[in-house]
Design a protein around this motif. Sequence first.
Motif, PDB file in Angstrom:
ATOM      1  N   PHE A  87       0.867  -1.294   0.056  1.00  0.00           N
ATOM      2  CA  PHE A  87       0.049  -0.015  -0.015  1.00  0.00           C
ATOM      3  C   PHE A  87       0.926   1.267   0.112  1.00  0.00           C
ATOM      4  CE2 PHE A  87      -2.182   3.460   2.502  1.00  0.00           C
ATOM      5  CZ  PHE A  87      -3.349   3.441   1.745  1.00  0.00           C
ATOM      6  N   PHE A  88       1.861   1.132   0.961  1.00  0.00           N
ATOM      7  CA  PHE A  88       2.744   2.376   0.915  1.00  0.00           C
ATOM      8  C   PHE A  88       3.352   2.675  -0.311  1.00  0.00           C
ATOM      9  CE2 PHE A  88       7.028   4.036   1.505  1.00  0.00           C
ATOM     10  CZ  PHE A  88       6.706   5.434   2.291  1.00  0.00           C
ATOM     11  N   ILE A  89       4.043   1.812  -1.011  1.00  0.00           N
ATOM     12  CA  ILE A  89       4.792   1.606  -2.190  1.00  0.00           C
ATOM     13  C   ILE A  89       3.674   2.302  -3.374  1.00  0.00           C
ATOM     14  CG2 ILE A  89       5.860   0.570  -4.179  1.00  0.00           C
ATOM     15  CD1 ILE A  89       6.993  -1.378  -1.960  1.00  0.00           C
ATOM     16  N   PHE A  90       2.509   1.746  -3.434  1.00  0.00           N
ATOM     17  CA  PHE A  90       1.594   2.135  -4.536  1.00  0.00           C
ATOM     18  C   PHE A  90       1.088   3.530  -4.286  1.00  0.00           C
ATOM     19  CE2 PHE A  90      -2.276  -0.366  -6.231  1.00  0.00           C
ATOM     20  CZ  PHE A  90      -2.202   0.147  -7.542  1.00  0.00           C
ATOM     21  N   ILE A  91       0.876   4.197  -3.017  1.00  0.00           N
ATOM     22  CA  ILE A  91       0.435   5.371  -2.739  1.00  0.00           C
ATOM     23  C   ILE A  91       1.617   6.288  -3.208  1.00  0.00           C
ATOM     24  CG2 ILE A  91       0.167   7.080  -0.896  1.00  0.00           C
ATOM     25  CD1 ILE A  91      -2.039   6.041  -1.432  1.00  0.00           C
ATOM     26  N   LEU A  92       2.998   5.790  -2.880  1.00  0.00           N
ATOM     27  CA  LEU A  92       4.311   6.557  -3.202  1.00  0.00           C
ATOM     28  C   LEU A  92       4.575   6.937  -4.701  1.00  0.00           C
ATOM     29  CD1 LEU A  92       6.825   8.014  -1.917  1.00  0.00           C
ATOM     30  CD2 LEU A  92       7.944   5.701  -2.221  1.00  0.00           C
ATOM     31  N   LEU A 230      -3.201  15.345  -2.399  1.00  0.00           N
ATOM     32  CA  LEU A 230      -1.558  15.160  -2.191  1.00  0.00           C
ATOM     33  C   LEU A 230      -1.428  15.017  -0.467  1.00  0.00           C
ATOM     34  CD1 LEU A 230       0.211  17.442  -4.720  1.00  0.00           C
ATOM     35  CD2 LEU A 230       0.188  14.893  -4.822  1.00  0.00           C
ATOM     36  N   ALA A 231      -1.946  16.114   0.194  1.00  0.00           N
ATOM     37  CA  ALA A 231      -1.908  16.001   1.527  1.00  0.00           C
ATOM     38  C   ALA A 231      -2.443  14.651   2.180  1.00  0.00           C
ATOM     39  CB  ALA A 231      -2.699  17.121   2.262  1.00  0.00           C
ATOM     40  N   ILE A 232      -3.721  14.190   1.740  1.00  0.00           N
ATOM     41  CA  ILE A 232      -4.298  13.065   2.210  1.00  0.00           C
ATOM     42  C   ILE A 232      -3.388  11.875   1.907  1.00  0.00           C
ATOM     43  CG2 ILE A 232      -6.259  11.211   1.864  1.00  0.00           C
ATOM     44  CD1 ILE A 232      -7.810  13.796   1.418  1.00  0.00           C
ATOM     45  N   PHE A 235      -0.382  11.760   4.369  1.00  0.00           N
ATOM     46  CA  PHE A 235      -0.868  11.205   5.668  1.00  0.00           C
ATOM     47  C   PHE A 235      -1.023   9.801   5.572  1.00  0.00           C
ATOM     48  CE2 PHE A 235      -2.113  15.518   6.701  1.00  0.00           C
ATOM     49  CZ  PHE A 235      -1.622  15.766   7.940  1.00  0.00           C
ATOM     50  N   LEU A 236      -1.638   9.235   4.543  1.00  0.00           N
ATOM     51  CA  LEU A 236      -1.810   7.851   4.402  1.00  0.00           C
ATOM     52  C   LEU A 236      -0.344   7.130   4.396  1.00  0.00           C
ATOM     53  CD1 LEU A 236      -4.845   7.577   1.791  1.00  0.00           C
ATOM     54  CD2 LEU A 236      -4.802   6.919   4.308  1.00  0.00           C
ATOM     55  N   MET A 237       0.425   7.687   3.788  1.00  0.00           N
ATOM     56  CA  MET A 237       1.690   6.987   3.741  1.00  0.00           C
ATOM     57  C   MET A 237       2.277   6.903   5.004  1.00  0.00           C
ATOM     58  SD  MET A 237       3.662   8.126   0.107  1.00  0.00           S
ATOM     59  CE  MET A 237       3.354   9.866   0.053  1.00  0.00           C
ATOM     60  N   ILE A 238       2.051   8.111   5.849  1.00  0.00           N
ATOM     61  CA  ILE A 238       2.722   8.036   7.307  1.00  0.00           C
ATOM     62  C   ILE A 238       1.993   7.231   8.174  1.00  0.00           C
ATOM     63  CG2 ILE A 238       2.752   9.439   9.267  1.00  0.00           C
ATOM     64  CD1 ILE A 238       3.172  11.977   7.268  1.00  0.00           C
ATOM     65  N   PHE A 239       0.586   7.235   7.941  1.00  0.00           N
ATOM     66  CA  PHE A 239      -0.162   6.163   8.769  1.00  0.00           C
ATOM     67  C   PHE A 239       0.313   4.599   8.419  1.00  0.00           C
ATOM     68  CE2 PHE A 239      -3.988   8.924   9.247  1.00  0.00           C
ATOM     69  CZ  PHE A 239      -3.448   9.882  10.167  1.00  0.00           C
ATOM     70  N   ALA A 240       0.298   4.450   7.235  1.00  0.00           N
ATOM     71  CA  ALA A 240       0.885   3.036   6.704  1.00  0.00           C
ATOM     72  C   ALA A 240       2.286   2.681   7.361  1.00  0.00           C
ATOM     73  CB  ALA A 240       1.042   2.923   5.263  1.00  0.00           C
ATOM     74  N   MET A 241       3.204   3.802   7.240  1.00  0.00           N
ATOM     75  CA  MET A 241       4.797   3.182   7.697  1.00  0.00           C
ATOM     76  C   MET A 241       4.813   3.218   9.170  1.00  0.00           C
ATOM     77  SD  MET A 241       7.574   2.385   6.786  1.00  0.00           S
ATOM     78  CE  MET A 241       6.932   2.528   5.295  1.00  0.00           C
TER      79      MET A 241
END
Length: 248
Positions: A87-92, A230-232, A235-241
């Motif tokens: 998920f993190f890689i996908f969002i990134l 972009l902000a969401i 935040f999703l990347m931060i939450f996922a990590m």
Amino acid sequence: MEGDCLSCMKYLMFVFNFFIFLGGACLLGVGIWVLVDPTGFREIVATNPLLTTGAYIVLAMGGLLFLLGFLGCCGAVRENRCLLLFFFIFILVIFLVELSAAILAFIFREHLTREFFTRELTKHYQGNNDTDVFSATWNSVMITFGCCGVNGPEDFKTASVFRLLTLDSEEVPTACCRREPQTRDGVLLSREECQLGRSPFINKQGCYTVILNTFETYVYLAGAFAIGVLAIELFLMIFAMCLFRGIQ
């Protein structure tokens, strides 16, 4: 305390991604229905390359959001490190693509000038040839916004391909003619008078000015929306990590 924070992030991740999942499912459903609908809508779409392309774009976006929401929901609920990493890689990747697109749009913004559109119109426009994507797009724009050319009807005096195809028998294309109402299904006030260049029957305003005035107020909203997305994603990347690191 750390456990409470992780639990809060987990549920926020689930809620965010559940809405992404639903949005993706809706877009996916609409895209599939448009492409396989047996009641005749598919044939209507197939006659216009722009609509066909749009249907595939909707389908691709729906599939992407569906997969993204699924990975996020499952990763959060099951506390699966592998899914969270995907998920993190996908969002990134999506984040970097959007950021690159924004930078490129800023760099090449000079290509969206009045002169650029005028040059492209006079060079490539083919009149009522709806099999040509460029011409079909311009026809749709002119009919929808009730405008003619980039600057006005005079643009078509130097439109080389259009003049050649019409053998100089038409001053302006049919898309420039006034309709009642001003829609694709609207009735032309007078096709003959319009194509002879008679003022009361032609939309005199250029599309560049009309569209600029129409969308001026929405540009800032679009920019704010893009920043919000972009902000969401950030935040999703931060939450996922954080969840990835917190799960043992």
